[in-house]
Each structure stands twice: as structure tokens, then as C-alpha cells.
Design an enzyme around this catalytic site. Structure first.
Site, mmCIF file in Angstrom:
data_model
loop_
_atom_site.group_PDB
_atom_site.id
_atom_site.type_symbol
_atom_site.label_atom_id
_atom_site.label_comp_id
_atom_site.label_asym_id
_atom_site.label_seq_id
_atom_site.Cartn_x
_atom_site.Cartn_y
_atom_site.Cartn_z
ATOM 1 N N GLU A 122 0.867 -1.288 -0.113
ATOM 2 C CA GLU A 122 0.043 0.113 -0.028
ATOM 3 C C GLU A 122 0.687 1.327 -0.050
ATOM 4 O OE1 GLU A 122 -3.032 -0.031 3.178
ATOM 5 O OE2 GLU A 122 -3.812 2.082 2.311
ATOM 6 N N GLY A 262 2.824 2.137 11.140
ATOM 7 C CA GLY A 262 2.671 1.408 12.267
ATOM 8 C C GLY A 262 2.385 -0.026 11.893
ATOM 9 N N ALA A 263 1.585 -0.485 10.758
ATOM 10 C CA ALA A 263 1.334 -1.665 10.393
ATOM 11 C C ALA A 263 0.404 -1.863 9.015
ATOM 12 C CB ALA A 263 0.574 -2.603 11.504
ATOM 13 N N GLU A 265 -2.506 -4.072 6.875
ATOM 14 C CA GLU A 265 -3.612 -5.128 6.885
ATOM 15 C C GLU A 265 -3.729 -6.174 5.873
ATOM 16 O OE1 GLU A 265 -4.029 -1.658 6.451
ATOM 17 O OE2 GLU A 265 -5.765 -1.465 4.651
ATOM 18 N N ASN A 266 -2.562 -6.472 5.277
ATOM 19 C CA ASN A 266 -2.841 -7.379 4.195
ATOM 20 C C ASN A 266 -3.590 -8.567 4.597
ATOM 21 O OD1 ASN A 266 -0.300 -5.880 3.132
ATOM 22 N ND2 ASN A 266 0.645 -7.115 4.689
ATOM 23 N N HIS A 298 -6.977 -2.348 14.817
ATOM 24 C CA HIS A 298 -7.153 -1.663 13.702
ATOM 25 C C HIS A 298 -6.948 -2.384 12.401
ATOM 26 C CE1 HIS A 298 -6.747 2.204 11.328
ATOM 27 N NE2 HIS A 298 -5.938 1.328 10.558
ATOM 28 N N GLU A 299 -5.803 -3.217 12.498
ATOM 29 C CA GLU A 299 -5.427 -3.940 11.193
ATOM 30 C C GLU A 299 -6.478 -5.217 11.371
ATOM 31 O OE1 GLU A 299 -3.614 -2.386 9.272
ATOM 32 O OE2 GLU A 299 -2.642 -1.077 10.991
ATOM 33 N N HIS A 302 -9.775 -3.846 9.553
ATOM 34 C CA HIS A 302 -9.676 -3.568 8.038
ATOM 35 C C HIS A 302 -10.321 -5.068 7.281
ATOM 36 C CE1 HIS A 302 -8.093 0.258 7.476
ATOM 37 N NE2 HIS A 302 -7.054 0.081 7.878
ATOM 38 N N GLU A 321 -10.033 4.073 6.022
ATOM 39 C CA GLU A 321 -9.025 4.741 7.366
ATOM 40 C C GLU A 321 -9.732 5.384 8.251
ATOM 41 O OE1 GLU A 321 -6.469 3.124 7.979
ATOM 42 O OE2 GLU A 321 -5.608 2.468 5.838
HETATM 43 N N1 HT7 Z 1 -3.406 0.844 5.523
HETATM 44 C C1 HT7 Z 1 -2.066 0.901 6.291
HETATM 45 C C2 HT7 Z 1 -1.119 1.888 5.353
HETATM 46 C C3 HT7 Z 1 0.140 1.766 5.344
HETATM 47 C C4 HT7 Z 1 1.108 2.567 4.467
HETATM 48 C C5 HT7 Z 1 0.770 3.612 3.503
HETATM 49 C C6 HT7 Z 1 1.660 3.958 2.970
HETATM 50 C C7 HT7 Z 1 3.145 3.656 3.331
HETATM 51 C C8 HT7 Z 1 3.383 2.801 4.114
HETATM 52 C C9 HT7 Z 1 2.327 2.088 4.677
HETATM 53 N N2 HT7 Z 1 2.225 1.316 5.636
HETATM 54 C C10 HT7 Z 1 0.974 0.836 6.096
HETATM 55 C C11 HT7 Z 1 -1.961 1.318 7.690
HETATM 56 C C12 HT7 Z 1 -3.370 1.114 8.266
HETATM 57 O O1 HT7 Z 1 -3.951 2.318 8.351
HETATM 58 O O2 HT7 Z 1 -3.551 0.150 8.899
HETATM 59 ZN ZN ZN Z 2 -5.713 1.602 8.768
#
Ligand code: HT7
Ligand code: ZN
Length: 880
Positions: A122, A262-263, A265-266, A298-299, A302, A321
Site C-alpha cells: 500500500e 505502524g502496520a 492489513e494485508n 485496527h489492522e 480492516h 481509514e
Molecule cells: N493501511 C496501512 C497503510 C500503510 C502505509 C501507507 C503508505 C506507506 C506505508 C504504509 N504502511 C501501512 C496502515 C493502516 O492504516 O492500517
Molecule cells: Zn488503517
């Protein structure tokens, strides 16, 4: 760089039904074979336009259409895409590319974190893995085979369920994964490494068994339990509160050390920054435990709000988001203290998102255009987006909101949709018209709401008049009125809530209600008021606005004690503190002796002396507004005056309230000493009050407090107490004890990078003189590396964002330092570079001399050579 506009959105020309990938991982290269089953999107028309696939930094080794190798004249390649002409409406395309994860420092696409391979796709990272239609409205079923050295990479993971595995020769092995749910490429993930896992299982509401696994590097295996427990709580909560059940047979989390956010959600394979998953008492604070719980939730959430129902295009990012932040906030509120969670979220929003909304990068929660989508993972999309969803819930009620989300999930499962689709589901489930409400999606900026009152004793009416306005933001001079839900109550002289009846209404309503302000100027008149009441406005912060009401200080003290809304009790305290701090700032400007309003001290004393109050609330109410918040609410922020005033107020509190603070500190520390660490709300509350008390007490510089602080530092069984002791020592004048404590800490935790991040952060945030030199020195420390985003955030980020007096040094050295780091990071990791820039973009907030210096650094960055689109967009918009 090209600007992309929402108005130019067009459905994809082609769709991809199936995606078959094979990765051959080696130390010096990776080969990616892709076989795609494509077809013309008949929603467009029946013609056969060229197929244009995204692709960046790929070396094309082979290309075949329906099994036939294409020659160089049969396709076009440039830096960003591969085009070719299909000759039938359905066809297969095979590509082989070579990529270099081992030298990928941008941490986007496939890269190496330590010894492990991992991905971050992402928003547009998949195009760095293979040629593809890398856009969220192209959803495909993925089957992925990963091949790698057996010894180095015993664990091979991808999305979905494992379907087959085997060996290849003596040294290599492979595993195949299939994800039956159609998904966009941004949710693709792959991990290969020497990992250990903790395992558990979860029985869903329909009695399906789901295997849960958290994979980490072996040395972190003892730090996973909290995340695993948080995951199970999240899964149950989503069933109970939103009716959402998990869908695959397995859910995996992998912790990696090098991660831009932070993380992620794959689908079925969340990849986490290690800082967002690892937590145990000895190494992570209470705040870190709560952060882990919130990010895991949160993840996980998603999976429905983002994965099963995804975004049509990146302008709709807040659809997933904002909604998911709203969902995780609800979860955290239910797991901990709901009022404290709301206070923390609002303090953060008002300090940081309001600043963004008033700055050069201001954008609506659904932006109209962007250059680099990575720059739009902002506080506005996330936090304000969550506030907008929250306002929908406030307006529709809990039940109506749930009917809306049920309809949204049922109607759009398996689709890529828009914010309008979300609002339409809310409208249709509740039979309401939300046309005007949708301005929250299209207009940027923080609305101002000025409220005035009028009491008519003869008519026994009390009127509130609301004036709303919204300052201009880039590209949006004029704003139309928003729908602003105002939750409010009216208090009588005894602090009792009055029943509320608007003029013209027949029945008396409850004592707290929601008014919907929809016009630029609007009056609401309450009937049956024998005395002038005191309004408690915007309860629970029911809308993300700046509310002005001419409260007297005595009224604020009264609300602090009597308001039935816990959030507004805190808010009254903050308003009182802001007024007292503004007095001090004015005195500083006039070179007068500083004198603090005793009413603030009286109000805080009565909080400290009341044993029946929630300790977490007392801790929140004892915390003065931050320097960053005081800067945000100033027309022009005077960094020194704010710092001097706030420190003076802190010392006055410490001096006047020494006794009750000392009592509370000792009582709580005694409990801490005799109770093993528990990551639970009650215990968080006890430690929060103990620690804020210690921070005040240390300002007295008394020997008995220093002794207590050292005892806490040395004896604590948990990082919450130990780190607070270290912070207050570092901020103190006790040089010898400070140096000893820092050295001991660094030695004790030398092998734990996340704890070393805290060590860097404590020193970077220290407001004592010489901050820049300390940070420059720490950049040479063996544990620091600019290639790791957590280290950058801990040292450079903490300095520029939290150490106002040092960063905003008059000579501009702080600005020069930050610009130098951004220039270096631009080449290594553009996403991190552009995020570090944000303090410089706020130059309009400061005095003329600082403005010149800050702009000068932005201009220097602009002229520094080839800029990434990430950095270019932020710098150029900041200077416009
Ligand atoms: N949906 C995820 C977004 C994210 C991201 C975006 C740009 C560059 C690196 C990234 N790592 C994660 C995280 C979230 O909102 O859950
Ligand atoms: Zn998110």
C-alpha cells in the site's frame, strides 16, 4: 511531477480475474514470474484498447501473451509502465522480472528487514514487484509460490491459506498459498525468514476454528502474548459490536524492524512494525501496550472495513481509514476508560490535525488531487475521517448507525467503493438525507463555532446562538455551512442537569441532547428556564470544531466539578489552564513578574484531594495543555514565552500542591511495589497518576523526591515506571544521577532496539539547553541508523516535534539540521523524508525572523538536487 485528480477517475480498461505469482528469492536478486488471467472490462465498452500495466524499477526478462513470447516491437516500456496490444477480450499474460529487495531502502515493494524478506504494497508498492494493474478497483484471486533457501528462510508466507509445499534440490524449498478472496494488489504480502511463532486459536460466532499465529525473530518470542490477547479481544468485539466474522482459516501477524508506518492489513497476513506488536512489562510502557492493542485491533478490523469492502481509488482512502480508526477507538474505549480514550484522541486531534488543517497541506478527508498518494496518509484522512464517522453515529444514534454499517457491508461485500457509497448506506438504512453532511468530505479546514447566550427571565427562555465559519484552505476560499452536531446539557446553580425542551416542542426531552447546527447563524431557544443555566457544550467533543464560548473562570471551575459529561469536566479544566497560561504569557511579554491565577491551583487541589475520582481522569486533568497545543491555538506562536509560562505554571503546581502530590505518589508507588505488573485499565490509571505526580514533585528538587525517583528507576519491574523516572531525571538538574541512569539504561537494554528507541526519544525531547548538540551526538551512537524509520522517528522526529525550544532555536540551527536530514533521507526513503518535513511546513505560525529561516531551509531542500515526488509535493506546497 504529475497531479492526479479525482474528477479524472475512470473505471479500469481491463480486469484481472486470477493472479499466479512465483517468487525465487536469492541474496543478490529476486525473480518474479507472474501469470495473469485478464479480460476486457465491458463496463467501459467492447473495444480493445492497449493494455497499460504499472511497473517501476523492474528489469523485464520475459513477456508472453497467451503463451507466445513477445518480441521488443510488440510492447512499449518506460520508467513507469508496460503497454501492449491484446488481440482478444480475454487473455493470459506472463512476465518474468528481476528485482533487488536487498538494496531497497525505501521499504516499499519487496525489501529486506534485517535477515527477513517482507513486503509493503500500500498504496502503490506492488508495481515495484511485478507489472500489474496496481489500482484498488482491480481485484483478483491470488495464488503465490515462494521459493527460497531452506536454512535461511524456513518460514515462507503469503496471503490466504497454505495449499502445498515441498523441497527443490538440497538447499531450497517452496510453499504455495491461495487467497480465495478477491483483493487489490495493495493487500498482497509475502514474508520469508527464520522466524518463531506463538500460536492460539479463535472460535468464531459460527463455530469455525481460526488458527492465530504471531511470527517474530526468535529473540522476541517472549513479547507476543499481549498482541495475541489483543487480537482475540478484537475478533470477539467485531462480532459483538459490528456483527463481523473472520473469514479465512488462519490469521497471521509478522513483526518486522524496518517499517515505514505502524502496520499493514494485508489479507490474512498482517505485517507489523515490531514497535506495534512487541510488548512486555519490562520493555514496553503502558502507553505502548495500549498502542499495540489499538493497532492490532485496527489492522484486524480492516479485514471488513478495507479488505472485504475496499476503496475504488485512493481519493477514497478515508472510507477505510477514517472508518477503521473510528472502529478501533470504539474498541479501545470499551477495553479501557472510554472518557480517557476520548480525551487522548481529542487532545491529539486538536494539537496535530487542527494544525494540518490550518497549514499548506490542508485537504478534505476526500482530497480532490494529489501528486504522491503516500503523502495523504494524514491525520486528516485518519483522525478527522474518524470524527466524521463519529458525527454520523451521533446524528443517527447507535442503532441507526449499526443498521447503516450492516447495509454497507452487505451491499458492497467484494467491491471497491466510494465515500458516497458509505453515506448512501447510512441514508437508506435510516431514511435521512445527508446531502449537506457530505460537505465534511469535500471541504477542508476546521470550522469555528462562536456561541453566544441570551437569558430572558420574563419569558423563561434561554437561547444559544451559533455562528459557524471556516477559514480558507488551499484551493478552497469559500466554505458552505457544515452540519455540526452539538451534544449539550444545561446545568442549574446546584450542578443538576435541567430537562431540555426547545420552544415549540410539546414534551420535555432528556437532560442531554444533540442539536444539529446547519446554518451559518442559528439560534436555539430552550423554554421553561426559571434561572439562567450554565451550558455544557460539545459534550464528548461531538464535532471537530473550535468552539468559543465566553466562559468565566468560576464557571469553568464549576463545570470541572459538576458536569456529568466526563470529557467536558476535563475540557473545562483545560480551558481554565489555557486562560491562566495566557495570563502568564502576557506577563512575560510585558516583562512583568509572573503570577499564576490561584483558581487553577485550587481546582487541581480539590481533584488531588478527592479519593473517589478515577485516577486516570485525575492524571489527565493534572496535565497542562502541551506546548504544541498552546502553539496551535496562538495566532503567532511565541515558543519561548509558551515554554517559560508552562514551566512556571508546573513549578507553581509542584510547590503549592507538594503535599497532596507526595501523598498520592507514595500511596501509588507502594501499590506498584507490591503488585506484579498487569496491563489493565485500573493499573494504567494508578501508574499514570503516580508518574505525573513524580514529574511535578521532581520540579521541587528536594532530596527525598530525588531518592524516590532513583528508587523507582532502579527497582521498578516495568518500563512505565522506569522510563518516567528516567525522563524526569533527564529533565532535572541532577547531572550526575542523570548520566549514571542513562548509561545504566543503555547498557541494560543495548540488545533491544525498541527500548533503545525510547532511550533516544527521552534525550531528544529534553528541553534543557543544548538539545541540538545532544541529538547530533546521539546520531553517532552505534545503536542509531538513519536507515531504520523507528530510529529516525525516535531521535530526529522527537527532537523536531516535541522539543520546541531547542528545535526553534533563534539561530535556525534546528531547522538547518532537520533540512539536512530530509535531504539525506530523500535519497534513501522518500516516505520517511517527507513525513519528517512537517514541522518546517508550519512556518507561517512563527515570528518573522523564524519564518525567513524556515522558508530558507525549505528552499534549500527544493534546490538540493533530484527530489522524490513525496518530498517535492510537501516542499512545493509549503512554499506556495
Ligand atoms: N493501511 C496501512 C497503510 C500503510 C502505509 C501507507 C503508505 C506507506 C506505508 C504504509 N504502511 C501501512 C496502515 C493502516 O492504516 O492500517
Ligand atoms: Zn488503517
Amino acid at each position: 511531477p504529475k497531479v492526479i485528480h479525482l474528477k479524472d477517475y475512470q473505471a479500469p480498461e481491463y480486469l484481472i480475474d486470477e493472479t499466479h505469482l512465483t517468487f525465487e528469492l536469492y541474496e543478490d536478486r529476486t525473480l518474479v514470474h507472474a501469470r495473469l488471467a485478464l479480460r476486457r472490462n465491458l463496463e467501459r465498452d467492447q473495444s480493445l484498447p492497449p493494455l497499460v500495466l504499472h511497473g517501476q524499477e523492474l528489469e523485464l526478462l520475459a513477456l508472453a501473451l497467451d503463451g507466445r513470447q513477445l518480441g521488443p516491437k510488440e510492447y512499449q516500456l518506460d520508467e513507469n509502465q508496460l503497454s501492449l496490444q491484446p488481440d482478444s477480450p480475454a487473455f493470459s499474460l506472463e512476465t518474468t522480472v528481476c528485482i533487488h529487495p536487498e538494496s531497497n531502502t525505501a521499504l516499499e515493494g519487496l525489501y529486506k528487514s534485517g535477515k527477513m524478506f517482507c513486503t509493503q504494497c500500500e498504496a502503490e508498492g506492488f508495481r515495484k514487484i511485478t507489472y500489474y494493474l496496481d489500482r484498488p478497483d482491480v481485484m483478483s484471486v491470488f495464488t503465490t509460490t515462494v521459493k527460497a533457501d531452506k536454512k535461511r528462510y524456513p518460514i515462507l508466507l503469503s496471503n490466504g491459506n497454505p495449499v502445498a509445499s515441498g523441497t527443490e534440490g538440497d538447499d531450497r524449498h517452496w510453499a504455495t498459498w491461495n487467497d480465495p478472496f478477491k483483493k487489490p494488489a495493495y493487500l498482497f504480502a509475502l514474508v520469508a525468514g527464520d522466524l518463531k511463532s506463538v500460536e492460539d486459536s479463535f472460535t468464531t460466532m459460527n463455530d469455525r476454528e481460526v488458527a492465530l499465529r504471531i511470527y517474530v525473530e526468535p529473540e522476541n518470542i517472549d513479547k507476543c502474548q499481549h498482541a495475541l490477547d489483543s487480537l482475540k479481544r478484537s475478533m470477539r468485539w467485531d462480532e459483538q459490536v459490528y456483527g463481523r466474522e473472520y473469514d479465512l482459516d488462519i490469521f497471521m501477524i509478522v513483526a518486522v524492524s524496518d517499517f515505514n508506518m505502524g502496520a499493514m492489513e494485508n489479507k490474512g497476513l498482517n505485517i507489523f512494525n515490531s514497535g506495534a506488536v512487541l510488548a512486555r512489562a519490562e520493555t514496553a510502557t503502558d502507553a505502548a501496550h495500549q498502542r499495540v492493542e489499538a493497532i492490532v485491533a485496527h489492522e484486524y478490523f480492516h479485514n471488513w472495513s478495507g479488505n472485504r469492502v475496499t476503496c475504488r481509488d485512493w481519493f477514497q482512502l478515508s472510507l477505510k481509514e477514517g472508518f477503521t480508526v473510528f472502529r478501533d477507538a470504539g474498541f479501545s474505549a470499551d477495553m479501557n476508560s472510554a472518557t480517557v480514550k476520548r480525551i487522548e484522541d481529542v487532545a491529539y486531534l486538536r494539537t496535530h490535525q487542527f494544525a494540518e488543517d490550518a497549514g499548506p497541506m490542508a485537504h478534505p478527508i476526500r482530497p480532490d488531487s494529489f501528486i504522491e498518494i503516500s503523502n495523504f496518509y494524514t491525520l486528516t484522512i485518519y483522525e478527522k475521517g474518524s470524527e466524521v464517522v463519529g458525527m454520523l453515529r451521533t446524528l443517527l444514534g447507535a442503532e441507526g448507525f449499526r443498521q447503516g454499517t450492516d447495509l454497507y457491508f452487505a451491499r458492497h461485500d467484494g467491491q471497491a467503493v466510494t465515500c458516497d457509497d458509505f453515506v448512501k448506506a447510512m441514508e437508506e438504512a435510516n431514511q435521512v438525507d445527508l446531502t449537506q453532511f457530505k460537505r465534511w468530505y469535500s471541504q477542508a479546514g476546521t470550522p469555528h463555532l462562536a456561541v453566544s447566550e441570551h437569558f430572558d427571565a420574563g419569558a423563561r427562555t434561554y437561547s444559544l446562538t451559533f455562528h459557524q465559519s471556516c477559514p480558507p484552505t488551499p484551493g478552497q476560499k469559500h466554505k458552505e455551512p457544515f452540519v455540526i452536531p452539538i451534544a449539550l446539557g444545561l446545568l442549574d446553580q446546584n450542578g443538576q442537569e435541567l430537562p431540555l425542551r426547545l420552544q415549540g416542542e410539546q414534551t420535555v426531552g432528556s437532560s442531554s441532547r444533540v442539536l444539529s447546527v446547519t446554518q451559518a447563524k442559528q439560534t436555539f431557544t430552550f423554554a421553561g428556564m426559571t434561572h439562567k443555566p450554565l451550558p455544557s457544550l460539545l459534550r464528548g467533543f461531538s464535532a471537530p470544531v473550535k468552539l468559543e464560548f465566553p466562559y468565566e473562570r468560576d464557571q469553568l471551575m464549576f463545570l470541572m466539578q459538576h458536569d456529568s459529561d466526563g470529557f467536558n469536566r476535563w475540557e473545562a479544566g483545560q480551558r481554565l489552564a489555557v486562560q491562566a497560561l495566557h495570563d502568564l504569557i502576557a506577563q512575560y511579554h510585558c516583562n512583568e513578574t509572573l503570577v499564576i491565577d490561584q483558581r487553577l491551583l485550587t481546582a487541581l487541589r480539590s481533584l488531588l484531594e478527592n479519593d473517589s475520582l478515577d485516577q486516570a481522569m485525575v492524571a489527565e486533568m493534572l496535565s497542562l495543555p502541551s506546548e504544541a497545543y498552546l502553539a496551535e491555538i496562538s495566532e503567532t506562536a511565541d515558543v519561548e514565552a509558551i515554554h517559560v509560562a508552562r514551566e512556571f505554571a508546573r513549578k507553581a503546581i509542584a510547590q503549592t500542591l507538594f503535599e497532596p502530590l507526595w501523598q498520592r505518589y507514595q500511596a501509588n508507588r507502594e501499590v506498584s511495589r507490591s503488585t506484579p505488573y498487569v496491563a489493565h485499565a485500573e493499573h494504567f490509571a494508578r501508574r499514570a497518576l503516580q508518574n505525573i505526580a513524580l514529574a511535578y514533585l521532581m520540579l521541587s528538587e528536594k532530596a527525598e523526591v530525588l531518592a524516590a525517583c532513583l528508587e523507582q528507576f532502579e527497582q521498578a519491574d516495568n518500563m512505565t515506571e522506569r522510563l518516567t523516572a528516567l525522563v524526569v531525571l533527564v529533565h532535572s538538574p541532577f547531572e550526575e544521577e542523570k548520566a549514571t541512569a542513562l548509561a545504566w539504561f543503555a547498557e541494560r537494554f543495548a540488545n533491544d532496539p525498541l527500548v533503545m528507541d525510547q532511550w533516544f526519544g527521552v534525550q531528544a525531547g529534553c528541553p534543557l539547553p543544548g538539545g541540538l548538540e545532544r541529538v547530533q551526538h546521539l546520531m553517532q551512537h552505534p545503536a542509531f541508523t538513519i536507515k531504520n524509520p523507528n530510529k529516525v522517528r525516535a531521535l530526529i522526529g522527537a527532537f523536531a516535534n516535541q522539543n520546541h525550544v531547542n528545535f526553534h532555536r533563534r539561530d535556525g540551527a534546528g531547522y538547518r539540521f532537520l533540512a539536512d536530514q530530509v535531504i539525506m533521507l530523500n535519497a534513501l526513503n522518500p516516505q520517511i523524508a517527507s513525513r519528517q518535513l512537517s514541522p518546517l511546513t508550519r512556518w507561517r505560525k512563527f515570528d518573522q525572523a523564524r519564518q525567513v529561516l524556515m522558508k530558507g531551509e525549505l528552499e534549500r531542500i527544493l534546490a538540493s538536487g533530484e527530489l522524490s515526488s513525496d518530498v517535492y509535493e510537501v516542499v512545493s506546497k509549503s512554499l506556495a
